[in-house]
Motif scaffolding. Structure first.
Motif, PDB file in Angstrom:
ATOM      1  N   TYR A   1      31.238  35.676  38.437  1.00 55.34           N
ATOM      2  CA  TYR A   1      32.577  35.336  37.950  1.00 55.34           C
ATOM      3  C   TYR A   1      33.144  36.580  37.279  1.00 55.34           C
ATOM      4  O   TYR A   1      32.519  37.158  36.383  1.00 55.34           O
ATOM      5  N   PHE A   2      34.307  36.992  37.730  1.00 54.48           N
ATOM      6  CA  PHE A   2      34.936  38.182  37.185  1.00 54.48           C
ATOM      7  C   PHE A   2      36.389  37.905  36.827  1.00 54.48           C
ATOM      8  O   PHE A   2      37.126  37.275  37.593  1.00 54.48           O
TER       9      PHE A   2
ATOM     10  N   THR B   1      37.958  35.782  39.866  1.00 54.42           N
ATOM     11  CA  THR B   1      37.281  35.636  41.149  1.00 54.42           C
ATOM     12  C   THR B   1      35.909  35.029  40.914  1.00 54.42           C
ATOM     13  O   THR B   1      35.112  35.569  40.144  1.00 54.42           O
ATOM     14  N   THR B   2      35.646  33.901  41.573  1.00 50.48           N
ATOM     15  CA  THR B   2      34.349  33.245  41.510  1.00 50.48           C
ATOM     16  C   THR B   2      33.746  33.241  42.906  1.00 50.48           C
ATOM     17  O   THR B   2      34.356  32.735  43.848  1.00 50.48           O
ATOM     18  N   THR B   3      32.578  33.825  43.028  1.00 56.28           N
ATOM     19  CA  THR B   3      31.942  33.969  44.337  1.00 56.28           C
ATOM     20  C   THR B   3      30.538  33.394  44.287  1.00 56.28           C
ATOM     21  O   THR B   3      29.797  33.609  43.320  1.00 56.28           O
ATOM     22  N   GLU B   4      30.169  32.661  45.329  1.00 53.97           N
ATOM     23  CA  GLU B   4      28.832  32.090  45.443  1.00 53.97           C
ATOM     24  C   GLU B   4      28.297  32.372  46.844  1.00 53.97           C
ATOM     25  O   GLU B   4      29.048  32.354  47.820  1.00 53.97           O
ATOM     26  N   VAL B   5      26.998  32.617  46.918  1.00 48.94           N
ATOM     27  CA  VAL B   5      26.373  32.848  48.217  1.00 48.94           C
ATOM     28  C   VAL B   5      24.965  32.284  48.191  1.00 48.94           C
ATOM     29  O   VAL B   5      24.289  32.276  47.154  1.00 48.94           O
ATOM     30  N   GLY B   6      24.541  31.772  49.336  1.00 47.09           N
ATOM     31  CA  GLY B   6      23.169  31.337  49.545  1.00 47.09           C
ATOM     32  C   GLY B   6      22.711  31.790  50.917  1.00 47.09           C
ATOM     33  O   GLY B   6      23.435  31.622  51.907  1.00 47.09           O
TER      34      GLY B   6
ATOM     35  N   GLN C   1      34.275  31.641  47.989  1.00 43.15           N
ATOM     36  CA  GLN C   1      34.985  32.453  47.002  1.00 43.15           C
ATOM     37  C   GLN C   1      36.298  31.779  46.627  1.00 43.15           C
ATOM     38  O   GLN C   1      37.061  31.353  47.503  1.00 43.15           O
ATOM     39  N   ARG C   2      36.547  31.711  45.330  1.00 40.39           N
ATOM     40  CA  ARG C   2      37.781  31.119  44.809  1.00 40.39           C
ATOM     41  C   ARG C   2      38.477  32.165  43.947  1.00 40.39           C
ATOM     42  O   ARG C   2      37.870  32.759  43.058  1.00 40.39           O
ATOM     43  N   TYR C   3      39.762  32.365  44.234  1.00 41.98           N
ATOM     44  CA  TYR C   3      40.535  33.405  43.555  1.00 41.98           C
ATOM     45  C   TYR C   3      41.760  32.760  42.915  1.00 41.98           C
ATOM     46  O   TYR C   3      42.534  32.069  43.585  1.00 41.98           O
ATOM     47  N   ILE C   4      41.934  32.953  41.612  1.00 39.57           N
ATOM     48  CA  ILE C   4      43.082  32.443  40.869  1.00 39.57           C
ATOM     49  C   ILE C   4      43.870  33.634  40.368  1.00 39.57           C
ATOM     50  O   ILE C   4      43.327  34.518  39.706  1.00 39.57           O
TER      51      ILE C   4
ATOM     52  N   VAL D   1      46.300  30.200  44.151  1.00 34.81           N
ATOM     53  CA  VAL D   1      44.883  29.877  44.289  1.00 34.81           C
ATOM     54  C   VAL D   1      44.504  30.001  45.760  1.00 34.81           C
ATOM     55  O   VAL D   1      45.186  29.456  46.635  1.00 34.81           O
ATOM     56  N   THR D   2      43.449  30.732  46.028  1.00 29.14           N
ATOM     57  CA  THR D   2      42.916  30.805  47.384  1.00 29.14           C
ATOM     58  C   THR D   2      41.445  30.421  47.345  1.00 29.14           C
ATOM     59  O   THR D   2      40.741  30.666  46.356  1.00 29.14           O
TER      60      THR D   2
END
Length: 849
Positions: free
Chosen positions: A275-276, A301-306, A333-336, A403-404
């Motif tokens: 989270y940045f 920016t919130t990014t998650e990966v598995g 990834q969610r971008y506000i 929001v994307t």
């Protein structure tokens, strides 16, 4: 000789040098490089030999008689440039938790730019080609982790912040090799991770420092008979040195391995969440007052990966081996993003005077269209708003909260066979392989009507404490009546990338080797519009190309070799670029998608030539490594991201006829068991090679938003001259001190492709590292970034000046991201039990150039 230590330490301490010391070596040892991404995590061709412990970290011995497997080759047989970052190099920058910082410090020709205002999300520029975490940046580097391509499915973005730094074994930057597939225009970054066969022990690290940074890591490796297990996890939290720029990182990595004398297999898993608060560039009028200042926010920016991966290698015979991998990857990834709204009172020519409309600057009236019909299509509508739209309130600095969300599920694999039989009495290395990568993605974006408050935050509550009640605030899924300029988007699609390749290296003599090969790349990119606003987004695009490779190497002596080669490469446009290529229907990059004409694929031709070598026992048992090389890469149909008139936040992608990156790289390094010194220089000449007009509406010297490019104009943000020096010295037993300097010449702002404006000034940054080993298990370390507290910028662009939030006058159109100021970190590293036996797989003994 040891008596000279104090004198030499004092001599070099006046120079800004830094490097990790390595064990002195002999010519009986060679450096091995993987020339294909396949097989590196399951044994890349060298056996698991005992490591030598040097002060800068353990270094493995790789005898010249060792059997090599897969695409592994001794460095002197590779007809292109190879740069290597080792685990010891990464250890120097351990307080950053960021492998990109190490790449920038050690690799000639590589610079970074910080477009996001957060040093955990940096853009890599290598020889003028980018690998970036930012959606919408044209990507020119292929990136692999354990043999799997990790350029993300939707925009080819590269998120190195998702990889735990502590778990990286080595990173090779390889140029001129089409085997690495799509996007390898400027080269490939090949990341090899640790496993339980290459690292054993238990180690924890904890640190803290400036801006409230708290971080820690754990790694554990164990080998029991034919089985091995490795686990690494790290985490970081800080508030950032700029306002509203926090960072939170959590990453875990695990590897379960099994091997026999003729096979090796690994089951690998990775999870990460970051989270940045990435507040992007700031108007220079603001940073002149407060260097920590930002522009509108939130920008998070919130990014998650598995990832789940299986790799394997089997020796079929004494000269044949088979290797491969299969993987599953889930990315989200969610971008506000809080932005200026670009709204106005509807035109008097429209039927909606007194209502809220989108600014129609930059849009053209269609042939035969009445003025009333043209202006009516910019009426703002949204969920819950009536057919007459939203009332316009004068004196309100409207904004949007955009929001994307991007999600992708990818899977695929690679299979490769290699043979090392002699051919007509000549030594020979033959490789053939193929890969398939499939990804299903979804992309959604929407905007909510808001207001820019005096503190530059964008909020959506109609009952605003500063401006009173504002009708319509909080209306979400806003769009124009004609779906022009701003509209919600929802796109689903899938990518299919396939490749077949073969290479062969034949030893024409014991000194002269010839390499030849080729790769066929195929790409199918399909997308479907789910909103009905942009039906032309729906479509399928196909791209294919055969990329050849040819090169020669000649070894004059064990300490000097010549290399030269030619290769071709290509990259297909990304789904984002394909969906946003029409200047009449621009995108809020990265927050919208619209219909477009198709883009062409980018193709490249690369030429390289150079000398490299090593001089053993140069002084005090040390080793000198050196390199000088030249390169040129010519691109056809390069893709640029351009701003659109009327709103620089919105843009589109275009092909341009030709660009060129060429240059010279020089490197010199001395390593011994107590001192290491290095220096390298790169000249990077990145230019446009066409005559044409580009859109740059906020360029203060543009002609009504247009700029004119001629051959020889420089590509923005690429410094011509790049200089890096460093040292690492054992001043006293158990106490080491190192320093690293990076210096760069000036570069043009993004948006100044015509080179009309003054440049970003030259800049440098000096970092300090020190450590003290209290006992064999406990080490205390410190790290200082920007030791001289130099104020500099490595990223800049333009925006539209004016009154911000109805109270802040901005006259200078330049926006920049300042570099991180003086920051101090300190920590401890503790190893449980006996010291681990890491890096049994081959570490580079000779620096890779």
């Amino acid at each position: 000789m040891r008596g000279l230590r104090g004198f030499l330490a004092a001599s070099v301490s006046v120079l800004p040098f830094a490097a990790q010391a390595q064990q002195a070596v002999t010519l009986g040892e060679i450096s091995v490089v993987a020339t294909t991404p396949v097989g590196v995590s399951a044994g890349n061709g060298a056996p698991s030999l005992a490591a030598i412990d040097g002060p800068g970290g353990p270094v493995a011995q790789v005898p010249a008689t060792t059997r090599l497997r897969g695409g592994a080759q001794p460095l002197w047989k590779i007809p292109s440039t190879v740069e290597t970052v080792t685990a010891a190099d990464l250890n120097f920058d351990r307080a950053t938790f960021n492998a990109v910082e190490t790449l920038a410090r050690r690799v000639p020709g590589l610079n970074i730019s910080d477009s996001q205002g957060n040093n955990n999300r940096l853009d890599i520029n290598y020889r003028g080609f980018q690998a970036s975490p930012v959606t919408g940046v044209p990507q020119g580097l292929a990136v692999y982790q354990n043999g799997v391509r990790i350029n993300e499915a939707f925009g080819d973005t590269v998120n190195l912040d998702l990889i735990p730094q502590v778990a990286i074994n080595r990173i090779d930057v390889v140029t001129g090799n089409p085997v690495f597939g799509l996007n390898a225009l400027g080269g490939a970054i090949n990341i090899q991770m640790k496993n339980g066969f290459t690292w054993q022990g238990t180690e924890i690290t904890a640190l803290g420092g400036s801006d409230g940074r708290i971080a820690g890591s754990l790694q554990y490796g164990k080998m029991i008979g034919p089985w091995s297990f490795y686990f690494a996890g790290d985490g970081l939290n800080d508030r950032g040195w700029r306002y509203q720029s926090p960072s939170t990182i959590g990453r875990v990595y695990a590897d379960l391995g099994y091997r026999t004398p003729d096979s090796e297999f690994h089951l690998i898993g990775q999870l990460a969440r970051t989270y940045f608060g990435a507040a992007a560039a700031t108007p220079v009028d603001f940073t002149h007052v407060d260097p920590r200042a930002i522009f509108t926010y939130p920008q998070t920016t919130t990014t998650e990966v598995g990832t789940l991966q299986m790799t394997g290698r089997v020796d079929i015979s004494p000269t044949w081996d088979l290797s491969g991998n299969a993987y599953f990857r889930r990315f989200s990834q969610r971008y506000i993003d809080g932005n200026d709204g670009d709204f106005e009172n509807c035109s008097r020519n429209s039927s909606f005077r007194g209502r809220l409309c989108y600014e129609d600057d930059g849009f053209e009236q269609a042939p035969g269209q009445s003025r009333n019909a043209f202006t009516n299509q910019f009426l703002i509508l949204g969920r819950g708003a009536g057919a007459n739209g939203i009332p316009f309130t004068a004196g309100v600095p409207y904004g949007t909260l955009d929001v994307t969300k991007t999600e992708a599920t990818g899977y695929g694999g690679s299979l490769q066979a290699a043979n090392r039989d002699t051919v007509f009495g000549f030594g020979n290395s033959f490789v053939v392989g193929g890969s398939i990568d499939v990804a299903n993605y979804s992309y959604k974006s929407s905007s909510t009507l808001g207001v820019i408050n005096p503190d530059l935050s964008v909020t959506t509550n109609p009952a605003n404490p500063f401006y009173g009640n504002i009708p319509g605030l909080g209306t979400d899924f806003i769009r124009t009546a004609g779906a022009l300029g701003i509209a919600p988007s929802s796109v689903t699609g899938n990518n299919l990338y396939m490749g077949l390749y073969t290479t062969d290296t034949i030893d024409l003599t014991d000194r002269l080797s010839l390499t030849a090969g080729a790769r066929l790349n195929f790409a199918r990119i399909s997308s479907q519009d789910q909103t009905g606003f942009s039906p032309d987004v729906t479509g399928t695009h196909y791209y294919s190309k055969i990329n050849p490779l040819a090169g020669l190497t000649y070894r004059f002596s064990p300490g000097l070799s010549l290399y030269g080669g030619y290769s071709e490469s290509n990259r297909a446009p990304t789904p984002l670029e394909l969906a946003c290529a029409n200047p009449l229907r621009p995108c809020l990059i990265p927050n919208s998608l619209v219909a477009d004409p198709p883009l062409k694929q980018v193709t490249g031709q690369t030429y390289e030539v150079g000398f490299r070598g090593a001089l053993p026992n140069f002084y005090d048992g040390g080793l000198v490594n050196y390199k000088i090389g030249a390169f040129r890469t010519d691109l056809t149909n390069d893709i640029l991201s351009l701003a659109t008139p009327g709103n620089a936040a919105r843009g589109y992608f275009v092909n341009v006829p030709a660009t060129r990156r060429q240059g010279v790289e020089v490197g010199l390094e001395y390593v011994s068991d107590w001192l290491s010194v290095y220096a390298n220089y790169a000249l990077i000449d990145a230019t446009f090679r066409f005559n044409g007009t580009l859109s740059s509406p906020n360029n203060p010297l543009s002609d009504d938003g247009a700029i004119f490019v001629v051959p020889g104009n420089k590509v923005p943000l690429i410094p011509d001259h790049q200089f890096k020096v460093g040292f690492d010295v054992e001043l006293l037993p158990r106490w080491r001190v190192g320093m690293a300097l990076q210096a760069f010449s000036s570069a043009y702002y993004r948006g100044d492709e015509s080179n009309l404006n003054r440049k970003l000034p030259p800049w440098y940054v000096l970092n300090l590292n020190t450590s003290y080993r209290v006992n064999p298990n406990l080490e205390v370390f410190g790290y200082v970034t920007n030791l001289t507290n130099n104020r500099y910028s490595n990223f800049g662009t333009f925006f539209e000046p004016g009154i911000v939030a109805n109270r802040y006058p901005v006259n200078d159109p330049r926006t920049t991201t300042l570099g991180q100021p003086l920051s101090v970190y300190g920590g401890i590293r503790y190893t449980f039990g006996e010291a681990p036996v890491p890096m049994a797989e081959p570490q580079p003994l000779v620096r890779k150039y």
